[in-house]
Motif scaffolding. Structure first.
Motif, mmCIF file in Angstrom:
data_model
loop_
_atom_site.group_PDB
_atom_site.id
_atom_site.type_symbol
_atom_site.label_atom_id
_atom_site.label_comp_id
_atom_site.label_asym_id
_atom_site.label_seq_id
_atom_site.Cartn_x
_atom_site.Cartn_y
_atom_site.Cartn_z
ATOM 1 N N MET A 31 0.783 3.381 9.251
ATOM 2 C CA MET A 31 1.405 2.238 8.629
ATOM 3 C C MET A 31 2.540 2.709 7.740
ATOM 4 O O MET A 31 2.512 3.834 7.255
ATOM 5 N N GLU A 32 3.510 1.861 7.549
ATOM 6 C CA GLU A 32 4.618 2.207 6.668
ATOM 7 C C GLU A 32 4.088 2.240 5.237
ATOM 8 O O GLU A 32 3.385 1.335 4.801
ATOM 9 N N MET A 33 4.414 3.316 4.524
ATOM 10 C CA MET A 33 3.899 3.441 3.163
ATOM 11 C C MET A 33 4.837 4.325 2.355
ATOM 12 O O MET A 33 5.104 5.469 2.721
ATOM 13 N N HIS A 34 5.383 3.765 1.301
ATOM 14 C CA HIS A 34 6.228 4.479 0.350
ATOM 15 C C HIS A 34 6.288 3.623 -0.905
ATOM 16 O O HIS A 34 5.769 2.498 -0.914
ATOM 17 N N PRO A 35 6.860 4.115 -2.001
ATOM 18 C CA PRO A 35 6.852 3.327 -3.240
ATOM 19 C C PRO A 35 7.474 1.940 -3.113
ATOM 20 O O PRO A 35 7.107 1.035 -3.855
ATOM 21 N N GLY A 36 8.373 1.747 -2.170
ATOM 22 C CA GLY A 36 8.982 0.439 -1.975
ATOM 23 C C GLY A 36 8.186 -0.482 -1.070
ATOM 24 O O GLY A 36 8.475 -1.663 -0.947
ATOM 25 N N TRP A 37 7.185 0.048 -0.411
ATOM 26 C CA TRP A 37 6.370 -0.740 0.525
ATOM 27 C C TRP A 37 4.938 -0.222 0.459
ATOM 28 O O TRP A 37 4.505 0.591 1.262
ATOM 29 N N ARG A 38 4.235 -0.683 -0.540
ATOM 30 C CA ARG A 38 2.850 -0.247 -0.724
ATOM 31 C C ARG A 38 1.920 -1.216 -0.012
ATOM 32 O O ARG A 38 2.171 -2.407 0.041
ATOM 33 N N ASN A 39 0.850 -0.680 0.503
ATOM 34 C CA ASN A 39 -0.128 -1.497 1.201
ATOM 35 C C ASN A 39 -1.504 -1.095 0.679
ATOM 36 O O ASN A 39 -2.337 -0.571 1.408
#
Length: 65
Positions: free
Chosen positions: A1-9
């Motif tokens: 899954m996309e995960m970085h400080p701008g897109w947290r899940n």
């Protein structure tokens, strides 16, 4: 899954941890599309400068932690 400080899940990550599912994040540097270009994010750049690291190093470490 996309995960970085701008897109947290966080909810999905917690669910995976609870069920023993290994998560592999992609796009740790963000995305050049839209507002998710984390490599040029002012906060990421400030942290990188403070730590004497590159923004990429900061983002990858965030993902590891």
């Amino acid at each position: 899954m996309e995960m970085h400080p701008g897109w947290r899940n966080d909810k999905m990550l917690a669910l995976c941890k609870k069920n023993g599912i290994h998560v592999t994040a992609y796009s740790p540097l963000g995305s050049s599309q839209g507002d998710r270009d984390m490599i040029h994010d002012p906060i990421v750049m400030k942290v990188a400068q403070k730590l004497n690291k590159t923004p990429g190093q900061v983002l990858v470490r965030w993902g590891i932690q």
